[in-house]
Design an enzyme around this catalytic site. Structure first.
Site, short mmCIF file in Angstrom:
data_model
loop_
_atom_site.label_atom_id
_atom_site.label_comp_id
_atom_site.label_asym_id
_atom_site.label_seq_id
_atom_site.Cartn_x
_atom_site.Cartn_y
_atom_site.Cartn_z
N HIS A 109 21.73 -15.36 -16.19
CA HIS A 109 21.98 -16.27 -17.32
C HIS A 109 22.25 -17.67 -16.77
O HIS A 109 23.37 -18.19 -16.87
CB HIS A 109 23.20 -15.70 -18.06
CG HIS A 109 23.56 -16.34 -19.36
ND1 HIS A 109 23.76 -17.69 -19.51
CD2 HIS A 109 23.80 -15.78 -20.57
CE1 HIS A 109 24.11 -17.92 -20.77
NE2 HIS A 109 24.14 -16.79 -21.43
N GLU A 163 17.19 -18.62 -18.89
CA GLU A 163 17.64 -17.34 -18.36
C GLU A 163 16.48 -16.39 -18.09
O GLU A 163 15.62 -16.19 -18.95
CB GLU A 163 18.61 -16.68 -19.36
CG GLU A 163 19.72 -17.63 -19.80
CD GLU A 163 20.50 -17.10 -21.00
OE1 GLU A 163 20.62 -15.87 -21.14
OE2 GLU A 163 20.98 -17.92 -21.80
C1 BG6 Z 1 23.07 -16.65 -24.59
C2 BG6 Z 1 22.92 -15.97 -25.92
O1 BG6 Z 1 22.31 -16.01 -23.62
O2 BG6 Z 1 24.45 -16.61 -24.20
C3 BG6 Z 1 23.78 -16.68 -26.94
O3 BG6 Z 1 21.55 -15.97 -26.31
C4 BG6 Z 1 25.23 -16.71 -26.47
O4 BG6 Z 1 23.67 -16.02 -28.19
C5 BG6 Z 1 25.28 -17.32 -25.07
O5 BG6 Z 1 26.00 -17.48 -27.38
C6 BG6 Z 1 26.69 -17.37 -24.47
O6 BG6 Z 1 27.29 -16.11 -24.50
P1 BG6 Z 1 28.78 -15.92 -24.01
O7 BG6 Z 1 29.15 -14.51 -24.27
O8 BG6 Z 1 28.80 -16.25 -22.55
O9 BG6 Z 1 29.61 -16.90 -24.81
#
Ligand code: BG6
Length: 303
Positions: free
Chosen positions: A172, A275
């Protein structure tokens, strides 16, 4: 409790790599390879938090508001999402954390090795009672990260069960950009995507992706490289993927940034997530004993 001094004496490479206490006292491997790059990876989540090829600016984005606690994910860098992506779609496991458990776990440091091309750090996560309670699958997961002129990250899953399993995963990656409103993302043109900000409708990308509002999209059937062109930092970020058919593009924009405790209200223009993922229709199916590797390679160039 991890004994940092003994980890350092086992894994440090003089002049190149050390193991010590990072933010919040969490164990971190710090890389500084003269003429090549600097970087860091936390054992918490096998989470890469920095990478800067020598002569360039930092490539990864990290929030000033990140929590540095063993029970919270780090905000920025490269969270590892596994074995599901996003909220879990199962009423049998109501306590499932967003994006899986891998980014909440303390991984084991397996090796640190040096070569002319870079420094490779390997971290390992195995099933335990807590993971089995959420996901009853014996597995070994390794994150193999090479800090060099390129950043290479390979997420290796081995199915240790005697049944086939299905899982999702993502690297990510949060990139640092000059102003997200001015960047262009190429390599996704003509592709279909799921728009999570618009009722999960499927749409088709026309031309380069630009960010003009909250953006949360899963691009489908996207094995090809993508490029982020950043006119403010005057650089291009080149991203190659292996064994990943989904590409997620995310920027929270104003309201969502304000709603997140670990994300500064004014930080959203400086980041863009692109990502490498295997998620949704592109989830992975692994046969008993099978090993599967998904990888990302990042390079930077001028423009
Ligand atoms: C992204 C998702 O990959 O991660 C989003 O598609 C999400 O929907 C974002 O808000 C952040 O997620 P987190 O759990 O780290 O706040």
């Amino acid at each position: 409790m991890v004994d940092l001094a003994s980890l350092n004496s086992r894994f440090a490479i003089p002049g190149v790599a050390t193991v010590g206490a990072g933010h919040g006292g969490l164990p971190v491997v710090q890389i500084s390879k003269p003429g090549v790059c600097t970087g860091s990876v936390y054992l918490h989540g096998a989470h890469v938090t920095a990478w800067r090829p020598e002569g360039a600016e930092e490539v990864l984005w990290l929030s000033e508001k990140s929590a540095w606690q063993g029970d919270k994910p780090i905000r920025g860098g490269v969270p590892v999402c596994f074995p599901w992506f996003g909220p879990r779609n199962s009423k049998d496991y109501p306590d499932s954390p967003m994006h899986g458990f891998a980014r909440f776990k303390a991984w084991d440091l397996e090796s640190v090795t040096d070569s002319p091309a870079g420094v490779t750090v390997v971290l390992r996560l195995q099933n335990d009672a807590a993971t089995m309670a959420l996901w009853p699958v014996p597995f070994t997961l390794r994150h193999r990260i090479t800090f060099g002129r390129e950043l290479q990250m390979a997420l290796e899953f081995a199915n240790k069960s005697d049944a086939a399993v299905t899982f999702e995963e993502a690297q990510h990656t949060y990139f640092s950009v000059g102003d997200v409103r001015q960047v262009r993302i190429s390599g996704l043109e003509g592709r279909r995507y799921i728009d999570k900000t618009d009722g999960f409708q499927e749409k088709q990308q026309a031309g380069d992706v630009t960010i003009t509002a909250e953006t949360d999209r899963v691009y489908l059937s996207t094995p090809d490289p993508i490029t982020i062109t950043d006119p403010v930092k005057r650089r291009r970020i080149l991203i190659h993927k292996e064994n990943s058919l989904a590409t997620v593009i995310w920027n929270p924009w104003i309201a969502k940034a304000k709603a997140m405790a670990d994300f500064g209200d004014e930080e959203w223009p400086g980041m863009l997530c692109a990502e490498t993922a295997s998620a949704g229709p592109h989830a992975v199916r692994a046969a008993p004993g099978q090993m599967q590797v998904m990888a990302t390679r990042v390079a930077v160039a001028g423009m």
